[in-house]
Design a protein around this motif. Structure first.
Motif, PDB file in Angstrom:
ATOM      1  N   LEU A  49       0.658  -0.891   0.273  1.00 19.13           N
ATOM      2  CA  LEU A  49       0.149   0.097  -0.489  1.00 19.13           C
ATOM      3  C   LEU A  49       0.891   1.327   0.028  1.00 19.13           C
ATOM      4  O   LEU A  49       0.375   2.186  -0.740  1.00 19.13           O
ATOM      5  N   ALA A  50       2.082   1.290   1.085  1.00 17.93           N
ATOM      6  CA  ALA A  50       2.697   2.076   0.771  1.00 17.93           C
ATOM      7  C   ALA A  50       3.280   2.546  -1.266  1.00 17.93           C
ATOM      8  O   ALA A  50       3.812   3.877  -1.288  1.00 17.93           O
ATOM      9  N   LEU A  51       4.165   1.508  -1.552  1.00 20.75           N
ATOM     10  CA  LEU A  51       4.722   1.941  -2.652  1.00 20.75           C
ATOM     11  C   LEU A  51       2.869   1.986  -4.081  1.00 20.75           C
ATOM     12  O   LEU A  51       3.338   2.927  -4.666  1.00 20.75           O
ATOM     13  N   ASP A  52       2.394   1.622  -3.686  1.00 23.02           N
ATOM     14  CA  ASP A  52       1.309   2.603  -4.264  1.00 23.02           C
ATOM     15  C   ASP A  52       0.746   3.469  -3.884  1.00 23.02           C
ATOM     16  O   ASP A  52       0.361   4.778  -5.148  1.00 23.02           O
ATOM     17  N   LEU A  54       2.352   6.346  -2.680  1.00 19.03           N
ATOM     18  CA  LEU A  54       4.407   6.541  -3.990  1.00 19.03           C
ATOM     19  C   LEU A  54       4.440   6.770  -5.033  1.00 19.03           C
ATOM     20  O   LEU A  54       5.019   7.666  -5.557  1.00 19.03           O
ATOM     21  N   TRP A  55       4.018   5.232  -5.714  1.00 20.52           N
ATOM     22  CA  TRP A  55       4.529   5.786  -7.250  1.00 20.52           C
ATOM     23  C   TRP A  55       3.529   4.789  -8.014  1.00 20.52           C
ATOM     24  O   TRP A  55       3.789   4.800  -8.930  1.00 20.52           O
ATOM     25  N   GLY A  56       2.411   4.483  -7.766  1.00 18.02           N
ATOM     26  CA  GLY A  56       1.258   3.930  -8.268  1.00 18.02           C
ATOM     27  C   GLY A  56       1.590   2.728  -8.583  1.00 18.02           C
ATOM     28  O   GLY A  56       2.302   2.349  -8.220  1.00 18.02           O
ATOM     29  N   GLU A  57       1.190   2.875 -10.524  1.00 22.18           N
ATOM     30  CA  GLU A  57       1.242   1.697 -10.759  1.00 22.18           C
ATOM     31  C   GLU A  57       3.453   1.658 -11.877  1.00 22.18           C
ATOM     32  O   GLU A  57       3.514   2.053 -11.983  1.00 22.18           O
ATOM     33  N   PRO A  58       3.475   0.307 -11.395  1.00 24.26           N
ATOM     34  CA  PRO A  58       4.900   0.224 -11.914  1.00 24.26           C
ATOM     35  C   PRO A  58       4.857   0.057 -13.583  1.00 24.26           C
ATOM     36  O   PRO A  58       3.480   0.546 -14.254  1.00 24.26           O
ATOM     37  N   PRO A  59       5.472   0.204 -14.414  1.00 21.86           N
ATOM     38  CA  PRO A  59       5.596   0.086 -15.517  1.00 21.86           C
ATOM     39  C   PRO A  59       5.103  -0.757 -16.608  1.00 21.86           C
ATOM     40  O   PRO A  59       4.788  -1.397 -16.255  1.00 21.86           O
ATOM     41  N   PRO A 135       1.642  -4.809  -7.436  1.00 20.42           N
ATOM     42  CA  PRO A 135       0.957  -4.451  -9.008  1.00 20.42           C
ATOM     43  C   PRO A 135      -0.197  -5.566  -9.044  1.00 20.42           C
ATOM     44  O   PRO A 135      -0.467  -5.269  -9.608  1.00 20.42           O
ATOM     45  N   LEU A 136      -0.531  -6.019  -7.897  1.00 17.36           N
ATOM     46  CA  LEU A 136      -1.581  -6.957  -7.804  1.00 17.36           C
ATOM     47  C   LEU A 136      -2.868  -6.546  -7.451  1.00 17.36           C
ATOM     48  O   LEU A 136      -4.152  -6.687  -6.658  1.00 17.36           O
ATOM     49  N   LEU A 137      -2.465  -4.659  -6.942  1.00 19.48           N
ATOM     50  CA  LEU A 137      -3.525  -4.245  -6.151  1.00 19.48           C
ATOM     51  C   LEU A 137      -3.511  -2.847  -7.101  1.00 19.48           C
ATOM     52  O   LEU A 137      -2.821  -2.214  -7.064  1.00 19.48           O
ATOM     53  N   SER A 138      -4.386  -1.900  -7.209  1.00 17.91           N
ATOM     54  CA  SER A 138      -4.284  -0.771  -7.478  1.00 17.91           C
ATOM     55  C   SER A 138      -5.200  -0.015  -6.791  1.00 17.91           C
ATOM     56  O   SER A 138      -6.230   0.164  -6.855  1.00 17.91           O
ATOM     57  N   TRP A 139      -4.863   1.021  -5.732  1.00 19.69           N
ATOM     58  CA  TRP A 139      -6.089   1.779  -5.367  1.00 19.69           C
ATOM     59  C   TRP A 139      -5.759   3.871  -5.991  1.00 19.69           C
ATOM     60  O   TRP A 139      -6.305   4.251  -5.683  1.00 19.69           O
ATOM     61  N   ARG A 140      -4.126   3.702  -5.905  1.00 22.92           N
ATOM     62  CA  ARG A 140      -3.938   5.305  -6.283  1.00 22.92           C
ATOM     63  C   ARG A 140      -4.912   5.957  -7.558  1.00 22.92           C
ATOM     64  O   ARG A 140      -4.381   6.484  -7.658  1.00 22.92           O
ATOM     65  N   VAL A 196      -8.370  -3.763  -4.426  1.00 23.90           N
ATOM     66  CA  VAL A 196      -7.877  -3.206  -2.851  1.00 23.90           C
ATOM     67  C   VAL A 196      -8.147  -5.219  -1.997  1.00 23.90           C
ATOM     68  O   VAL A 196      -7.263  -5.204  -1.999  1.00 23.90           O
ATOM     69  N   ILE A 197      -9.405  -4.318  -2.181  1.00 24.59           N
ATOM     70  CA  ILE A 197      -9.841  -5.406  -1.158  1.00 24.59           C
ATOM     71  C   ILE A 197      -9.686  -7.218  -1.407  1.00 24.59           C
ATOM     72  O   ILE A 197      -9.223  -7.438  -0.604  1.00 24.59           O
ATOM     73  N   ALA A 198     -10.628  -7.339  -2.448  1.00 22.89           N
ATOM     74  CA  ALA A 198     -10.364  -9.020  -2.762  1.00 22.89           C
ATOM     75  C   ALA A 198      -8.672  -8.874  -2.975  1.00 22.89           C
ATOM     76  O   ALA A 198      -8.657 -10.566  -2.825  1.00 22.89           O
ATOM     77  N   PRO A 199      -7.859  -7.936  -3.704  1.00 21.05           N
ATOM     78  CA  PRO A 199      -6.078  -9.135  -4.074  1.00 21.05           C
ATOM     79  C   PRO A 199      -6.433  -9.244  -2.901  1.00 21.05           C
ATOM     80  O   PRO A 199      -5.440 -10.209  -1.931  1.00 21.05           O
TER      81      PRO A 199
END
Length: 360
Positions: A49-52, A54-59, A135-140, A196-199
Motif C-alpha cells: 500500500l505504501a508503494l501504491d 508513493l509511486w502508483g503503477e509499475p511500468p 502490482p496485484l492491487l491498485s488504489w492510487r 484493493v479489498i479482494a486482492p
C-alpha cells in the motif's frame, strides 16, 4: 532457525492463514517462527500500500496484470468464434480449460516466487513480498481516475463524458452530468473491492498465489466475461459462450470480498439500511457488484444507476460534484483501515514475541 518439514514450508508458501494456524498449534520454538511469518505478511500489506501511494503503477513492460491481459488476448482469439453459435458447449469447455490452465500457470509462478523469498530475516521476506504484491492491487490509480472525471466535468459535459470512457466500457455519449457522476462513483465502489479489498483478502487466504490468481480472474472477466461482440477488425470475436466460465469464476472469487467491502463502507459511513442494501444487491446483473455500489449510494444519500439495467437507492438524490469527493474520501478511509489493521497486527505480534523472548 527451527527446522521446518517440507509440507509445512509449502503450506506457509500458500497461505498466511496457515501461519496463524501454526502459531496456535505449534510447540517449542515454532510459535515464534510462525509469529514472524505473520508479521512478514502484515508488513507485506503495508509495503504494497505504501508503494501504491508513493509511486502508483509499475511500468507497463513490467506490470504482471498487463502480461496477464496479453496472454488472455492471445488465447481469446482461439477460443471465441468469429460468428455467433447456437450451441456453445465446445466453446464453453474451451474457455474453461484455457482459463484453468492459465490460472494454474499464474499461481505456479507466484508460488515459486514466494518460496524463493528468504525465510530470515522476517522483515526482508515481508518487504519483498510487499513489492510482489503491489502490482496485484491498485488504489492510487483508481482514485486519481475517478477524480479526473469530476475535474473534466467541471470543464464541460463532453470532457466529462470523454474522461469517463477511461473507466467504463458503456456508451457515454448520451449521459448527463449526474449520470456521469453516478458512473464514476459506481466504478469507485466496485473497484474498491476488485482492486484493493479482494486482492488483500486472497493474499490472506492463499498468499501471493491467491492474490495473483484473483487478479488473473478479474482481468479474464473484464476481457472474456461480457457476452456479445468484443474487439474490432480481425480481432473481433463473439463471447456468448467462451467467456461464461471466466464470468462465473470471478463471481465466486468476489463473493466474500464484495460483502466485506460493503461492510467496511457501512461501518465507516455510520451504518446503512440492511434491507435497502439487500434490495439493491439483488437488482444488479452481478451477484457482487450491488453490495459495494449500493452501500456507497446509501452512505452518500444518492441514487446510482445504469440506464435500463438497475437503480440503486432509488429514493436518493442525484449526485453533485461534492459527492464524488465524498465517495473518494469514504473509500480512502476503507484503505486507511487496512493499513491500521496491518499495523495493529504487526504491533501485537511484535509485543507477543518480545514477551516470549524476555519473559519465557
Amino acid at each position: 532457525m527451527t527446522a521446518i518439514p517440507l509440507i509445512e514450508l509449502l503450506a506457509t508458501a500458500v497461505s498466511p492463514l496457515a501461519w496463524l494456524w501454526k502459531l496456535c498449534t505449534a510447540s517449542g520454538g515454532a510459535p515464534q517462527l510462525w509469529a514472524q511469518d505473520l508479521m512478514g505478511a502484515a508488513l507485506a500489506v503495508l509495503v504494497a500500500l505504501a508503494l501504491d501511494r508513493l509511486w502508483g503503477e509499475p511500468p507497463v513492460w513490467l506490470h504482471p496484470v498487463v502480461w496477464m491481459g496479453r496472454l488472455l488476448g492471445a488465447t481469446g482469439r482461439w477460443i471465441a468464434p468469429r460468428a455467433p453459435v447456437s450451441r456453445g458447449g465446445m466453446r464453453f469447455a474451451a474457455g474453461m480449460l484455457a482459463w484453468c490452465a492459465q490460472a494454474a500457470l499464474v499461481g505456479l509462478i507466484y508460488a515459486v516466487l514466494q518460496l524463493l523469498l528468504p525465510p530470515q530475516p522476517w522483515w526482508l521476506a515481508g518487504a519483498l513480498a510487499g513489492v510482489l504484491l503491489k502490482p496485484l492491487l491498485s488504489w492510487r490509480m483508481l482514485k486519481d481516475e475517478v477524480l479526473a472525471v469530476e475535474a473534466a466535468l467541471q470543464q464541460s459535459l463532453p470532457a466529462g463524458r470523454e474522461r469517463l470512457t477511461w473507466l467504463v466500457s458503456r456508451d457515454t455519449a448520451q449521459l448527463d452530468a449526474a449520470t456521469v457522476r453516478e458512473s464514476a462513483i459506481e466504478t469507485l465502489a466496485e473497484n474498491l473491492n476488485d482492486s484493493v479489498i479482494a486482492p488483500l483478502f486472497w493474499f490472506l487466504v492463499a498468499g501471493l498465489p491467491g492474490a495473483a490468481i484473483y487478479r488473473f480472474a478479474n482481468t479474464a472477466d473484464a476481457m472474456w466475461g461480457y457476452p456479445g461482440w468484443r474487439g474490432t477488425g480481425a480481432q473481433r470475436r463473439h463471447w456468448q459462450w467462451a467467456g461464461k466460465w471466466a464470468a462465473r469464476a470471478d463471481d465466486v472469487l468476489n463473493w466474500i470480498p464484495a460483502r466485506i467491502t460493503a461492510a467496511w463502507l457501512a461501518l465507516l459511513a455510520g451504518g446503512v439500511s440492511w434491507a435497502g442494501l439487500r434490495r439493491d444487491a439483488a437488482v444488479t446483473p452481478s451477484p457482487n457488484g450491488g453490495w459495494p455500489m449500493g452501500c456507497m449510494a446509501q452512505a452518500l444519500g444518492v441514487h446510482l444507476s445504469k440506464p435500463g439495467v438497475y437503480q440503486l437507492n432509488p429514493a436518493g438524490r442525484a449526485p453533485q460534484a461534492d459527492d464524488v469527493q465524498r465517495a473518494v474520501a469514504l473509500a480512502s478511509r476503507v484503505v486507511t483501515l487496512q493499513v491500521g489493521m496491518a499495523l495493529a497486527a504487526l504491533a501485537c505480534l511484535g509485543l507477543w514475541l518480545w514477551r516470549a523472548a524476555f519473559h519465557g
